[in-house]
Every structure is written in structure tokens, then in C-alpha cells.
Design a protein around this motif. Structure first.
Motif, PDB file in Angstrom:
ATOM      1  N   ARG A  41      42.981  25.952  36.246  1.00  0.00           N
ATOM      2  CA  ARG A  41      42.972  27.375  36.599  1.00  0.00           C
ATOM      3  C   ARG A  41      41.542  27.725  36.958  1.00  0.00           C
ATOM      4  O   ARG A  41      40.612  27.410  36.225  1.00  0.00           O
ATOM      5  N   ILE A  42      41.371  28.380  38.061  1.00  0.00           N
ATOM      6  CA  ILE A  42      40.052  28.815  38.509  1.00  0.00           C
ATOM      7  C   ILE A  42      39.978  30.327  38.295  1.00  0.00           C
ATOM      8  O   ILE A  42      40.810  31.066  38.820  1.00  0.00           O
ATOM      9  N   LEU A  43      38.998  30.758  37.526  1.00  0.00           N
ATOM     10  CA  LEU A  43      38.845  32.182  37.206  1.00  0.00           C
ATOM     11  C   LEU A  43      37.507  32.686  37.722  1.00  0.00           C
ATOM     12  O   LEU A  43      36.554  31.918  37.866  1.00  0.00           O
ATOM     13  N   GLY A 104      36.193  40.363  33.774  1.00  0.00           N
ATOM     14  CA  GLY A 104      36.590  39.042  34.246  1.00  0.00           C
ATOM     15  C   GLY A 104      37.985  39.104  34.827  1.00  0.00           C
ATOM     16  O   GLY A 104      38.403  40.130  35.359  1.00  0.00           O
ATOM     17  N   ALA A 105      38.723  38.025  34.706  1.00  0.00           N
ATOM     18  CA  ALA A 105      40.082  37.937  35.244  1.00  0.00           C
ATOM     19  C   ALA A 105      41.043  38.729  34.355  1.00  0.00           C
ATOM     20  O   ALA A 105      41.040  38.576  33.127  1.00  0.00           O
ATOM     21  N   ALA A 106      41.852  39.580  34.966  1.00  0.00           N
ATOM     22  CA  ALA A 106      42.777  40.450  34.237  1.00  0.00           C
ATOM     23  C   ALA A 106      43.707  39.650  33.332  1.00  0.00           C
ATOM     24  O   ALA A 106      44.178  38.568  33.698  1.00  0.00           O
ATOM     25  N   ASP A 107      43.932  40.185  32.153  1.00  0.00           N
ATOM     26  CA  ASP A 107      44.851  39.648  31.141  1.00  0.00           C
ATOM     27  C   ASP A 107      44.408  38.325  30.524  1.00  0.00           C
ATOM     28  O   ASP A 107      45.180  37.701  29.798  1.00  0.00           O
ATOM     29  N   LEU A 155      41.495  47.341  34.922  1.00  0.00           N
ATOM     30  CA  LEU A 155      42.372  46.512  34.086  1.00  0.00           C
ATOM     31  C   LEU A 155      41.929  45.059  33.980  1.00  0.00           C
ATOM     32  O   LEU A 155      42.740  44.170  33.753  1.00  0.00           O
ATOM     33  N   ASP A 156      40.642  44.805  34.141  1.00  0.00           N
ATOM     34  CA  ASP A 156      40.125  43.452  33.957  1.00  0.00           C
ATOM     35  C   ASP A 156      38.910  43.493  33.029  1.00  0.00           C
ATOM     36  O   ASP A 156      38.022  42.684  33.135  1.00  0.00           O
ATOM     37  N   GLN A 157      38.911  44.464  32.116  1.00  0.00           N
ATOM     38  CA  GLN A 157      37.760  44.685  31.250  1.00  0.00           C
ATOM     39  C   GLN A 157      38.178  44.812  29.787  1.00  0.00           C
ATOM     40  O   GLN A 157      39.321  45.086  29.475  1.00  0.00           O
ATOM     41  N   ALA A 158      37.196  44.626  28.918  1.00  0.00           N
ATOM     42  CA  ALA A 158      37.339  44.924  27.494  1.00  0.00           C
ATOM     43  C   ALA A 158      36.014  45.508  27.026  1.00  0.00           C
ATOM     44  O   ALA A 158      34.947  45.061  27.448  1.00  0.00           O
TER      45      ALA A 158
END
Length: 188
Positions: A41-43, A104-107, A155-158
Motif C-alpha cells: 500500500r502506498i500512502l 495523512g491518508a484518510a481512515d 477527514l484525513d486528520q487527527a
């Protein structure tokens, strides 16, 4: 003789059952094969923004009752709640936990880490000020916590916060003390 034939027949039956339950082996020239699967998987790379990166204990003013050799403990929780001020100190100005946003990448899940060793706010010159950091969602206080990148505007944050416990020796000279600390994040 009948006993001998009965025993021989019994041994032959047991041997036949043992051979029947043995898995078949590939005959020479007919090798066994199986397929495996490769995966990657490439993120996108992670980034961390110090949206409110200042862990602020406000202003601490010593009274004449502060004992020089005593250690006084002040706390800013990861929610920004201040504690520890007593009659020997006047505590003023705004206090806050440091706030960061990892993107980064969502979820995807990430692990955020902070230093676990105490930080000397006076640069290690004198043991006047020692800071132990605390990370939000770090239930076991080991300096790391996991977050899922599924909040924020895109929706790709925390969002996470860093608080701390500041130990101040009573004979600390007046001054403004600062020290940087590093937070890091990696995909799980």
C-alpha cells in the motif's frame, strides 16, 4: 495357530489403517505447488502542524514563603486544565496544552509519540525546572498513543494535545524559560 493368524490379521489391519491415514506424498517428478500473494500500500506522507504548539504554564510568581530547596509541582492537563498553585505561589496568565494536527491518508491509523524523559527547561544548566510531558489518549503513559485520521475539515486528520507536569525548585532564578520538544507520528 489360530491365535497366530488372528494376531497377524490384526497387525495387518492396523498397518493398513495407518497407511490409509497417511497423507499422500507427491510422486517423484510431480512436485507439489502453492501460490502466495504479494501486497503493498502506498500512502501519502504524514505531516504534523503545531496549530497551538505552545505548552504554557502561564506566569508563576514566588512569594516569600517559597522554600529554596523545595520542589513545587504544577500541571497542565492534556485538556489544558491547570493545577498545583498553592499559597506559596501566585499563578496568573492563560495556561494551555499544546495542540497539534497530524494529516495523512484518510481512515488510516497512526501512532503519535512524545519524549518520555524529563525535559530541562533551563537547558540542563541547573536542575531548577523539569518537565514531564503527557500525550492525550495515552492511557498507559508510555509516551505514545494511536489515532485514526478521520477528523478535521478534510477527514484525513487527527488532533492531539500535549500537557505536562512541571517541577520547579524553589530557588529558581526569575526569568522566562523555554525548551522545544519533538512530537512524531508514523502509520501503523
Amino acid at each position: 495357530m489360530i491365535k497366530f493368524l488372528t494376531k497377524t490379521a490384526l497387525v495387518a489391519t492396523i498397518a493398513g489403517l495407518a497407511l490409509a491415514s497417511t497423507p499422500a506424498l507427491a510422486a517423484p517428478g510431480n512436485p507439489a505447488t502453492a501460490d502466495g500473494t504479494a501486497k503493498v500500500r502506498i500512502l501519502q506522507p504524514l505531516s504534523i502542524d503545531a496549530t497551538g504548539g505552545l505548552l504554557d504554564f502561564g506566569v508563576l510568581v514566588k512569594s516569600s514563603t517559597v522554600a529554596p530547596a523545595s520542589i513545587y509541582v504544577f500541571d497542565v492537563s492534556t485538556a489544558g486544565v491547570f493545577g498545583g498553585c498553592d499559597a506559596a505561589w501566585a499563578c496568573s496568565a492563560a495556561k494551555q496544552a499544546a495542540t497539534f494536527v497530524v494529516t495523512g491518508a484518510a481512515d488510516e491509523s497512526v501512532q503519535v509519540s512524545i519524549p518520555t524523559a524529563a525535559i530541562d527547561l533551563d537547558g540542563g544548566v541547573n536542575p531548577y525546572l523539569s518537565l514531564a510531558l503527557k500525550l492525550s489518549n495515552d492511557g498507559d503513559s508510555d509516551g505514545d498513543a494511536n489515532y485514526v485520521l478521520n477528523t478535521g475539515v478534510s477527514l484525513d486528520q487527527a488532533t492531539f494535545t500535549v500537557g505536562g507536569t512541571l517541577s520547579v525548585r524553589g530557588d529558581v532564578p526569575p526569568g522566562t524559560y523555554t525548551q522545544t520538544f519533538t512530537v512524531s507520528a508514523e502509520y501503523l
